[in-house]
Design a protein around this motif. Structure first.
Motif, mmCIF file in Angstrom:
data_model
loop_
_atom_site.group_PDB
_atom_site.id
_atom_site.type_symbol
_atom_site.label_atom_id
_atom_site.label_comp_id
_atom_site.label_asym_id
_atom_site.label_seq_id
_atom_site.Cartn_x
_atom_site.Cartn_y
_atom_site.Cartn_z
ATOM 1 N N GLY A 140 0.842 -1.182 0.000
ATOM 2 C CA GLY A 140 0.000 0.000 0.000
ATOM 3 C C GLY A 140 0.880 1.236 0.000
ATOM 4 O O GLY A 140 2.097 1.165 -0.224
ATOM 5 N N VAL A 142 1.127 4.847 2.521
ATOM 6 C CA VAL A 142 0.560 5.624 3.623
ATOM 7 C C VAL A 142 1.404 6.888 3.761
ATOM 8 O O VAL A 142 1.591 7.618 2.796
ATOM 9 C CB VAL A 142 0.448 4.790 4.915
ATOM 10 N N ASP A 158 -3.391 13.167 -4.830
ATOM 11 C CA ASP A 158 -3.148 11.881 -5.491
ATOM 12 C C ASP A 158 -1.822 11.880 -6.239
ATOM 13 O O ASP A 158 -1.121 10.848 -6.282
ATOM 14 C CB ASP A 158 -4.292 11.553 -6.454
ATOM 15 N N ALA A 207 -5.731 1.928 7.020
ATOM 16 C CA ALA A 207 -5.921 2.963 6.016
ATOM 17 C C ALA A 207 -4.748 2.980 5.047
ATOM 18 O O ALA A 207 -3.600 2.766 5.441
ATOM 19 C CB ALA A 207 -6.059 4.333 6.682
ATOM 20 N N SER A 208 -5.041 3.244 3.785
ATOM 21 C CA SER A 208 -4.017 3.369 2.754
ATOM 22 C C SER A 208 -4.391 4.540 1.855
ATOM 23 O O SER A 208 -5.569 4.917 1.769
ATOM 24 C CB SER A 208 -3.918 2.083 1.930
ATOM 25 N N PHE A 209 -3.404 5.123 1.210
ATOM 26 C CA PHE A 209 -3.667 6.238 0.303
ATOM 27 C C PHE A 209 -3.903 5.765 -1.130
ATOM 28 O O PHE A 209 -4.106 6.580 -2.028
ATOM 29 C CB PHE A 209 -2.510 7.239 0.329
ATOM 30 N N VAL A 210 -3.853 4.438 -1.340
ATOM 31 C CA VAL A 210 -4.196 3.872 -2.642
ATOM 32 C C VAL A 210 -5.314 2.862 -2.428
ATOM 33 O O VAL A 210 -5.624 2.470 -1.305
ATOM 34 C CB VAL A 210 -2.977 3.200 -3.319
ATOM 35 N N HIS A 211 -5.922 2.428 -3.500
ATOM 36 C CA HIS A 211 -7.064 1.533 -3.420
ATOM 37 C C HIS A 211 -6.616 0.088 -3.598
ATOM 38 O O HIS A 211 -6.249 -0.335 -4.711
ATOM 39 C CB HIS A 211 -8.108 1.893 -4.478
ATOM 40 N N SER A 235 -18.233 6.041 -1.426
ATOM 41 C CA SER A 235 -17.273 5.321 -2.269
ATOM 42 C C SER A 235 -17.793 3.953 -2.705
ATOM 43 O O SER A 235 -17.010 3.081 -3.083
ATOM 44 C CB SER A 235 -15.962 5.135 -1.496
ATOM 45 N N HIS A 242 -11.470 0.308 -1.272
ATOM 46 C CA HIS A 242 -11.271 1.760 -1.338
ATOM 47 C C HIS A 242 -10.466 2.225 -0.126
ATOM 48 O O HIS A 242 -10.881 2.058 1.019
ATOM 49 C CB HIS A 242 -12.626 2.454 -1.375
ATOM 50 N N LYS A 243 -9.277 2.795 -0.373
ATOM 51 C CA LYS A 243 -8.408 3.359 0.661
ATOM 52 C C LYS A 243 -8.019 2.350 1.747
ATOM 53 O O LYS A 243 -7.823 2.700 2.904
ATOM 54 C CB LYS A 243 -9.063 4.583 1.315
ATOM 55 N N THR A 244 -7.915 1.078 1.373
ATOM 56 C CA THR A 244 -7.457 0.061 2.309
ATOM 57 C C THR A 244 -6.833 -1.084 1.509
ATOM 58 O O THR A 244 -6.544 -0.929 0.312
ATOM 59 C CB THR A 244 -8.601 -0.421 3.209
#
Length: 382
Positions: A140, A142, A158, A207-211, A235, A242-244
């Motif tokens: 991921g 973060v 992004d 949580a992640s900043f990518v999907h 979402s 999504h985001k995880t």
């Protein structure tokens, strides 16, 4: 079913089932200051001096991800090299100190330069794909940045994530070897870098900043990423990843049973909390306190919780009372942002003194500081 018959007895019966709330350290009931955006250790030192000068009761100071070199867990930033000595001085004067840790560990460091990742790979603690799909870590992104980059904050979010955020691995905290690894990293930081009295764990939904994963291509059966019945989220069209993490990522229960992340996603923060609490008690030898962002029934046995990034407004104060009453019913009694977990968290971009109480200090015309007044009342009752 928990039958009661009264609301009070319902709570007693429910917490008997899931575990009674943790008893926080006495000092953790005092006023606490936190900020995302300290530029260096001098910011914290100056704030501490200003709070003392203003006479504002104040027991706990925090450090957010600013203290980390490129937001790497367990690595002290060059602008915070004086923080360990400052913490020692503050603790010597009766203060307590808490710093933040995120679960995601950067995987883009030179081999041998980042023990937290190297030892995590060696101990096989990071979440991977099922071997039928791939032998790789599910990467991921973060907070950690790539090495040797200068972040252009004028770019959209992004684009910043794509250009500057490193690949990050997520530990599988169900495993006893992961708890041992986490304990060792916390212990090394405490004994070799900086002392602390409590731990603040964040971004642990996870949580992640990518999907799903870097590149967005989740492997395996897509029905787990986008099941036919989705909650009515904003979402919803993005699916559960999504985001995880991808839902087909593989984790292992403590008995070794392999499971999909789909089956245990809501337990990730829960699984992160107990190893953190155990490490804190073992390393410091004191009761301390852990506060966690993600919770699940029985998380209150080990940690407190904060009710989100609140605004300093009457509306948010009103809602916090509802939140505290609800979470007390859930067996999580140490929570805030106001009481009993009284933490003032200042956002990035605001002056360091903003929301600290210092800005309300007497102006020479007899203007009484409301934070100081409220603090003294609270301390009188304690």
């Amino acid at each position: 079913m928990v039958m009661g018959p009264t609301p009070e007895v319902v709570v007693q019966q429910y917490t008997a089932l899931i575990g009674r709330p943790v008893l926080p350290a006495y000092w953790s009931l005092g006023f606490q200051l936190c900020r995302y955006g300290y530029e260096n250790d001098k910011d914290i030192s100056d704030l501490y001096a200003d709070m003392k000068t203003a006479g504002i009761p104040y027991d706990v100071q925090y450090a957010d991800i600013d203290y980390m070199e490129r937001q790497l867990d367990f690595v002290l930033d060059k602008d915070f090299q004086g923080l360990p000595a400052l913490v020692d001085r503050m603790r010597g004067e009766g203060m307590k100190f808490i710093f933040i840790l995120d679960p995601a560990i950067s995987g883009n460091e030179t081999a041998g330069s980042y023990p937290a990742f190297d030892r995590g790979v060696q101990d096989d603690v990071f979440i991977k794909w099922p071997p039928t799909l791939s032998n790789d870590i599910v990467w991921g992104k973060v907070w950690p940045d790539y090495p040797n980059v200068t972040v252009n904050t004028s770019l959209d979010w992004d684009t910043q994530v794509e250009l500057y955020r490193s690949y990050a691995a997520f530990p599988d905290f169900f495993l006893s070897r992961t708890a041992d690894w986490w304990h060792r990293e916390i212990s090394d930081f405490y004994h070799n870098t900086m002392k602390f009295d409590g731990l603040w764990i964040d971004m642990n939904e996870p949580a992640s900043f990518v999907h799903g994963t870097v590149g967005g291509k989740c492997l395996g059966d897509p029905i787990y990423e986008k099941p036919p019945y989705m909650p009515p989220l904003e979402s919803k069209h993005m699916g559960l990843s999504h985001k995880t993490l991808c839902m087909n990522s593989q984790q292992f229960l403590p008995d070794g049973t392999p499971v999909k992340h789909y089956d245990v996603h809501t337990l990730y923060g829960w699984s992160h909390t107990k190893p953190t609490y155990d490490a804190l008690l073992n390393v410091t030898g004191e009761r301390g306190i852990v506060v966690t962002r993600s919770t699940y029934p029985s998380s209150g046995k080990w940690a407190g919780h904060w009710l989100g990034d609140n605004n300093a407004s009457w509306d948010q104060l009103y809602k916090s009372i509802i939140g505290m009453m609800e979470f007390s019913l859930f067996g999580i009694s140490y929570l805030g942002a106001f009481y009993p977990y009284s933490r003032n968290h200042n956002g990035l971009g605001n002056p360091v003194s903003m929301k600290s109480g210092v800005v309300w200090a007497a102006d020479g015309e007899g203007v009484q500081d409301p934070t100081s007044h409220q603090g003294r009342i609270s301390f009188a009752f304690m």
